[in-house]
Motif scaffolding. Structure first.
Motif, short mmCIF file in Angstrom:
data_model
loop_
_atom_site.label_atom_id
_atom_site.label_comp_id
_atom_site.label_asym_id
_atom_site.label_seq_id
_atom_site.Cartn_x
_atom_site.Cartn_y
_atom_site.Cartn_z
N LYS A 321 46.34 44.08 37.00
CA LYS A 321 46.13 44.20 38.39
C LYS A 321 44.54 44.45 38.77
O LYS A 321 44.32 43.60 39.99
N ASP A 322 43.75 44.77 37.90
CA ASP A 322 42.24 44.82 38.14
C ASP A 322 41.80 43.38 38.30
O ASP A 322 41.01 42.90 39.16
N ILE A 323 42.27 42.35 37.42
CA ILE A 323 41.82 41.07 37.22
C ILE A 323 42.11 40.27 38.70
O ILE A 323 41.29 39.78 39.19
N ASP A 324 43.56 40.64 39.04
CA ASP A 324 44.10 39.88 40.32
C ASP A 324 43.03 40.29 41.47
O ASP A 324 42.79 39.45 42.36
N LEU A 325 42.73 41.57 41.49
CA LEU A 325 42.08 42.13 42.55
C LEU A 325 40.65 41.58 42.61
O LEU A 325 39.95 41.27 43.53
N PHE A 326 40.05 41.41 41.43
CA PHE A 326 38.64 40.95 41.28
C PHE A 326 38.74 39.52 41.84
O PHE A 326 37.64 38.87 42.63
N LEU A 327 39.80 38.52 41.37
CA LEU A 327 39.84 37.23 41.75
C LEU A 327 39.96 36.98 43.24
O LEU A 327 39.41 36.15 43.75
N GLN A 328 40.72 37.91 43.83
CA GLN A 328 40.95 37.95 45.27
C GLN A 328 39.48 38.08 45.78
O GLN A 328 39.44 37.41 46.92
N GLU A 329 38.92 39.09 45.64
CA GLU A 329 37.63 39.52 46.21
C GLU A 329 36.59 38.30 46.04
O GLU A 329 35.79 38.06 47.03
N PHE A 330 36.60 37.69 44.69
CA PHE A 330 35.67 36.78 44.47
C PHE A 330 35.68 35.54 45.31
O PHE A 330 34.75 34.83 45.94
N LYS A 331 37.15 35.08 45.81
CA LYS A 331 37.48 34.10 46.49
C LYS A 331 37.23 34.43 47.94
O LYS A 331 36.55 33.53 48.72
N LYS A 332 37.45 35.64 48.17
CA LYS A 332 37.34 35.93 49.70
C LYS A 332 35.97 35.99 49.99
O LYS A 332 35.52 35.70 51.35
N HIS A 333 34.92 36.36 49.31
CA HIS A 333 33.54 36.64 49.62
C HIS A 333 32.54 35.49 49.13
O HIS A 333 31.63 35.61 48.78
N ASN A 334 33.36 34.29 48.65
CA ASN A 334 32.69 33.08 47.87
C ASN A 334 31.67 33.41 46.80
O ASN A 334 30.76 32.98 46.64
N GLY A 335 32.14 34.74 45.98
CA GLY A 335 31.48 34.79 44.60
C GLY A 335 30.43 35.74 45.06
O GLY A 335 29.70 36.12 44.08
N ASP A 336 30.14 36.30 46.29
CA ASP A 336 29.11 37.24 46.56
C ASP A 336 29.43 38.68 46.04
O ASP A 336 30.28 39.36 46.59
N ILE A 337 28.94 38.79 44.85
CA ILE A 337 29.06 40.31 44.07
C ILE A 337 28.93 41.44 45.04
O ILE A 337 29.58 42.42 44.87
N GLN A 338 28.06 41.51 45.70
CA GLN A 338 27.61 42.37 46.47
C GLN A 338 28.60 42.96 47.84
O GLN A 338 28.53 43.99 48.00
N LYS A 339 29.26 41.82 48.10
CA LYS A 339 30.48 42.16 49.07
C LYS A 339 31.74 42.32 48.85
O LYS A 339 32.46 42.95 49.48
N MET A 340 31.79 42.01 47.31
CA MET A 340 33.03 42.28 46.76
C MET A 340 33.41 43.83 46.49
O MET A 340 32.65 44.60 46.16
N LYS A 341 34.73 44.39 46.90
CA LYS A 341 35.24 45.51 46.84
C LYS A 341 36.03 45.71 45.42
O LYS A 341 37.12 45.68 45.47
N ILE A 342 35.05 46.13 44.32
CA ILE A 342 35.66 46.42 43.02
C ILE A 342 35.13 47.75 42.65
O ILE A 342 34.12 48.06 42.88
N SER A 343 36.16 48.38 41.77
CA SER A 343 35.64 49.62 41.19
C SER A 343 34.46 49.33 40.23
O SER A 343 34.20 48.60 39.60
N ARG A 344 33.55 50.56 40.08
CA ARG A 344 32.26 50.47 39.35
C ARG A 344 32.84 50.63 37.94
O ARG A 344 32.27 49.85 37.27
#
Length: 356
Positions: A321-344
């Motif tokens: 679940k965490d991996i899928d969310l990370f990959l969705q956010e990565f794609k959504k924000h073109n790899g900009d880690i600062q904009k990605m909504k992922i848990s600490r």
């Protein structure tokens, strides 16, 4: 899993399971057989998924090159390291294959059929016969059994030794004049150890052989071989199916090791000890393995630019679940880690393994 295909299924008992009528039958086939039904058993094998996933990574051109005469494949089968090749896991079968020195699909079939409890004592005899190109029936001292030339075409592919059930059927037809149906009954009695039927067919085998002038002594020797065969009966069709898969996995490992190992790693992606052994073989074969990283975040192992890239699912402590969310956010924000909504917590875990 087992199933029956027939137009007369109403003759089988029905049970209600989950509100649906389900045909039921005994797994040992005893009653089905007496009613003239045929039961089909399906044996699941994960290696088929590994094969499919390996082919799916290859080009159409690569797939069209597949053949059963590949030098690299047979060379691999003759070497010591046959790990991850279907049915060639143990050291015992490794030794058999080295002695058989496979150069054809028939050789692979022979090796797989030979590595069973019964024929093990026949192994040395077969190696010797193969080396000396002996195809006829011989006694325990290696001397040809007289007046058995008719059996040589049947035993030629197995160097004078009964290995397959189909050979027993052919011998019964040629030596004692059994019909194909009678020969199949003999095969069935042997493979399923039906003692009473076996005894009945034995008398018929001797009587029919005697009626056409066969030597009693030779008939006795042949039937003893058939009885011995009953301890390890193996169908040629079964051996052919297994050998085909053995060859295919060996072919993929020999010719497309990166894609093969990537598929193998994906099949064991959460079995970290197994993955560690596979990764060690990658290292020994000097195949580059790239750890999961922010530049190429992928869920599963994949070959990219000639290198095997680790999938995030292979990182300990991460759930799907965490991996899928990370990959969705990565794609959504073109790899900009600062904009990605992922848990600490996820970020911390990824930092620990050098992902960033």
């Amino acid at each position: 899993a087992s199933f029956v295909i027939d137009e007369r299924l109403e003759r089988l008992p029905v049970a209600t399971i989950g509100g649906e009528n389900v045909i039921t039958f005994d797994r040992d086939n005893k009653h089905l057989e007496s009613l003239a039904f045929t039961k089909v058993d399906l044996l699941p094998s994960r290696v088929l998924e590994v094969i499919y996933n390996t082919w799916s990574q290859l080009t159409q051109s690569d797939r069209e090159k597949y053949n059963f005469n590949d030098h690299k494949t047979y060379q691999l089968l003759r070497e010591q390291n046959k790990d991850y090749v279907f049915q060639l896991k143990s050291k015992g079968i490794h030794k058999v294959m080295e002695e058989i020195n496979p150069r054809t699909l028939n050789d692979i079939m022979l090796g797989l059929a030979l590595y069973r409890p019964g024929p093990k004592e026949q192994q040395n005899k077969l190696y010797r016969n193969k080396m000396n190109k002996i195809y006829h029936l011989t006694d325990d001292n290696g001397n040809e059994i007289p007046d058995t030339d008719e059996l040589t075409p049947i035993l030629k592919e197995t160097f004078g030794i009964i290995i397959y059930q189909e050979q027993v059927m052919e011998i019964a037809q040629v030596w004692s004049g059994f019909s194909l149906g009678e020969a199949d009954l003999l095969r069935d009695a042997i493979s399923k150890k039906k003692v009473n039927l076996m005894e009945k067919l034995k008398h018929s085998f001797f009587d029919r052989a005697n009626s056409i002038g066969r030597s009693q002594e030779t008939t006795n020797y042949i039937f003893k071989l058939i009885e011995k065969f009953s301890e390890y009966g193996f169908g040629k069709s079964h051996a052919a199916e297994y050998a085909t898969i053995t060859y295919e996995t060996a072919y993929l490992k020999a010719n497309h090791p990166k894609e093969f190992f990537a598929s193998l790693l994906n099949d064991n992606i959460k079995k970290f000890k197994i993955c560690a052994r596979i990764k060690q073989e990658l290292k020994e074969k000097q195949i580059p393995l790239v750890a999961a990283n922010i530049k190429f975040p992928i869920k599963y192992f994949k070959v990219i630019d000639g290198r095997v890239h680790q999938g995030m699912m292979n990182i300990p402590g991460l759930n799907e679940k965490d991996i899928d969310l990370f990959l969705q956010e990565f794609k959504k924000h073109n790899g900009d880690i600062q904009k990605m909504k992922i848990s600490r917590d996820l970020v911390k875990k990824l930092k620990t393994v050098g992902f960033f």
